[in-house]
Motif scaffolding. Sequence first.
Motif, PDB file in Angstrom:
ATOM      1  N   LYS A  17       0.860  -1.176   0.000  1.00 15.28           N
ATOM      2  CA  LYS A  17       0.000   0.000   0.000  1.00 15.28           C
ATOM      3  C   LYS A  17       0.900   1.231   0.000  1.00 15.28           C
ATOM      4  O   LYS A  17       1.629   1.463   0.954  1.00 15.28           O
ATOM      5  CB  LYS A  17      -0.870   0.024   1.256  1.00 15.28           C
ATOM      6  N   PRO A  18       0.898   2.008  -1.067  1.00 15.49           N
ATOM      7  CA  PRO A  18       1.768   3.192  -1.107  1.00 15.49           C
ATOM      8  C   PRO A  18       1.331   4.221  -0.066  1.00 15.49           C
ATOM      9  O   PRO A  18       0.156   4.296   0.293  1.00 15.49           O
ATOM     10  CB  PRO A  18       1.583   3.730  -2.524  1.00 15.49           C
ATOM     11  N   ALA A  19       2.283   4.994   0.403  1.00 12.65           N
ATOM     12  CA  ALA A  19       1.979   6.050   1.368  1.00 12.65           C
ATOM     13  C   ALA A  19       1.146   7.123   0.685  1.00 12.65           C
ATOM     14  O   ALA A  19       1.324   7.386  -0.509  1.00 12.65           O
ATOM     15  CB  ALA A  19       3.272   6.643   1.900  1.00 12.65           C
ATOM     16  N   PRO A  20       0.234   7.727   1.415  1.00 14.62           N
ATOM     17  CA  PRO A  20      -0.568   8.780   0.785  1.00 14.62           C
ATOM     18  C   PRO A  20       0.293   9.983   0.423  1.00 14.62           C
ATOM     19  O   PRO A  20       1.327  10.218   1.041  1.00 14.62           O
ATOM     20  CB  PRO A  20      -1.587   9.143   1.866  1.00 14.62           C
ATOM     21  N   ALA A  21      -0.134  10.710  -0.565  1.00 11.66           N
ATOM     22  CA  ALA A  21       0.599  11.912  -0.973  1.00 11.66           C
ATOM     23  C   ALA A  21       0.538  12.931   0.164  1.00 11.66           C
ATOM     24  O   ALA A  21      -0.444  12.980   0.901  1.00 11.66           O
ATOM     25  CB  ALA A  21      -0.027  12.498  -2.223  1.00 11.66           C
TER      26      ALA A  21
END
Length: 111
Positions: A17-21
Amino acid sequence: MQRAIDQIKIQTARQYKPAPAPPTRKQITGWTVEQVGPQMWVVFRNSSTQGKQAVMDFPDPSWAESFAAGCNAEHKSPTKMSAQSLKRKDARYLTDAEKADLAALEAGEGI
Protein backbone atom coordinates in the motif's frame (compact mmCIF):
# COMPACT_ATOMS: atom_id res chain seq x y z
CA MET A 1 16.45 -18.05 19.15
CA GLN A 2 15.35 -16.93 15.72
CA ARG A 3 17.85 -15.69 13.16
CA ALA A 4 17.41 -12.16 11.82
CA ILE A 5 17.04 -13.43 8.26
CA ASP A 6 14.05 -15.55 9.34
CA GLN A 7 12.27 -12.49 10.78
CA ILE A 8 12.07 -10.66 7.45
CA LYS A 9 8.50 -10.52 6.20
CA ILE A 10 8.07 -11.16 2.50
CA GLN A 11 5.61 -8.75 0.98
CA THR A 12 3.73 -9.37 -2.23
CA ALA A 13 2.71 -6.67 -4.68
CA ARG A 14 -0.92 -7.16 -3.64
CA GLN A 15 -0.11 -6.37 0.00
CA TYR A 16 1.82 -3.21 -0.86
CA LYS A 17 0.00 0.00 0.00
CA PRO A 18 1.77 3.19 -1.11
CA ALA A 19 1.98 6.05 1.37
CA PRO A 20 -0.57 8.78 0.79
CA ALA A 21 0.60 11.91 -0.97
CA PRO A 22 1.55 14.72 1.40
CA PRO A 23 -1.12 17.37 1.93
CA THR A 24 -1.20 20.32 -0.43
CA ARG A 25 -0.50 23.86 0.72
CA LYS A 26 -4.24 24.62 0.94
CA GLN A 27 -4.89 21.52 3.07
CA ILE A 28 -2.23 22.37 5.67
CA THR A 29 -3.67 24.22 8.67
CA GLY A 30 -0.43 24.76 10.64
CA TRP A 31 2.31 23.24 12.78
CA THR A 32 2.07 22.58 16.52
CA VAL A 33 4.43 21.36 19.26
CA GLU A 34 3.56 18.72 21.86
CA GLN A 35 5.59 17.13 24.62
CA VAL A 36 5.59 13.36 24.15
CA GLY A 37 8.13 12.31 26.78
CA PRO A 38 10.09 13.66 29.72
CA GLN A 39 12.61 15.29 27.39
CA MET A 40 11.05 14.93 23.94
CA TRP A 41 8.99 17.45 21.99
CA VAL A 42 7.46 16.66 18.61
CA VAL A 43 6.42 19.10 15.88
CA PHE A 44 3.19 18.02 14.19
CA ARG A 45 1.88 19.13 10.79
CA ASN A 46 -1.90 19.55 10.86
CA SER A 47 -3.94 19.17 7.70
CA SER A 48 -7.63 19.15 6.95
CA THR A 49 -7.43 15.85 5.04
CA GLN A 50 -4.85 13.75 6.92
CA GLY A 51 -5.11 15.09 10.46
CA LYS A 52 -2.03 15.38 12.67
CA GLN A 53 1.29 13.97 11.40
CA ALA A 54 4.59 13.96 13.28
CA VAL A 55 7.27 15.84 11.36
CA MET A 56 10.32 16.01 13.60
CA ASP A 57 11.25 15.47 17.25
CA PHE A 58 13.48 17.66 19.39
CA PRO A 59 15.18 17.23 22.80
CA ASP A 60 14.60 20.90 23.73
CA PRO A 61 11.25 22.76 23.69
CA SER A 62 12.75 26.01 22.41
CA TRP A 63 14.12 24.22 19.33
CA ALA A 64 10.74 22.66 18.60
CA GLU A 65 8.92 25.99 19.08
CA SER A 66 11.42 27.74 16.82
CA PHE A 67 11.03 25.11 14.08
CA ALA A 68 7.21 25.23 14.27
CA ALA A 69 7.22 29.04 14.26
CA GLY A 70 9.44 29.04 11.15
CA CYS A 71 7.16 26.58 9.37
CA ASN A 72 4.05 28.62 10.26
CA ALA A 73 5.68 31.87 9.14
CA GLU A 74 6.78 30.36 5.81
CA HIS A 75 3.29 28.94 5.30
CA LYS A 76 1.61 32.32 5.91
CA SER A 77 3.94 34.30 3.63
CA PRO A 78 6.03 32.03 1.38
CA THR A 79 9.45 33.08 0.20
CA LYS A 80 9.42 34.40 -3.37
CA MET A 81 10.85 32.12 -6.01
CA SER A 82 14.24 33.01 -7.38
CA ALA A 83 14.37 34.27 -10.97
CA GLN A 84 16.08 31.06 -12.10
CA SER A 85 13.44 28.82 -10.49
CA LEU A 86 10.65 30.98 -11.87
CA LYS A 87 11.97 30.57 -15.43
CA ARG A 88 12.22 26.78 -15.01
CA LYS A 89 8.72 26.32 -13.58
CA ASP A 90 6.10 25.03 -16.02
CA ALA A 91 3.88 27.92 -17.18
CA ARG A 92 0.63 26.15 -16.35
CA TYR A 93 1.57 25.94 -12.65
CA LEU A 94 2.43 29.63 -12.25
CA THR A 95 0.21 31.78 -10.06
CA ASP A 96 -0.89 35.22 -11.26
CA ALA A 97 1.74 36.92 -9.09
CA GLU A 98 4.44 34.61 -10.45
CA LYS A 99 3.30 35.30 -14.03
CA ALA A 100 3.63 39.03 -13.38
CA ASP A 101 7.13 38.51 -11.93
CA LEU A 102 8.12 36.42 -14.95
CA ALA A 103 6.83 39.08 -17.35
CA ALA A 104 8.85 41.71 -15.48
CA LEU A 105 11.98 39.55 -15.78
CA GLU A 106 11.46 39.06 -19.49
CA ALA A 107 11.03 42.83 -19.89
CA GLY A 108 14.42 43.32 -18.24
CA GLU A 109 13.13 44.54 -14.89
CA GLY A 110 13.92 43.06 -11.51
CA ILE A 111 11.50 41.34 -9.21
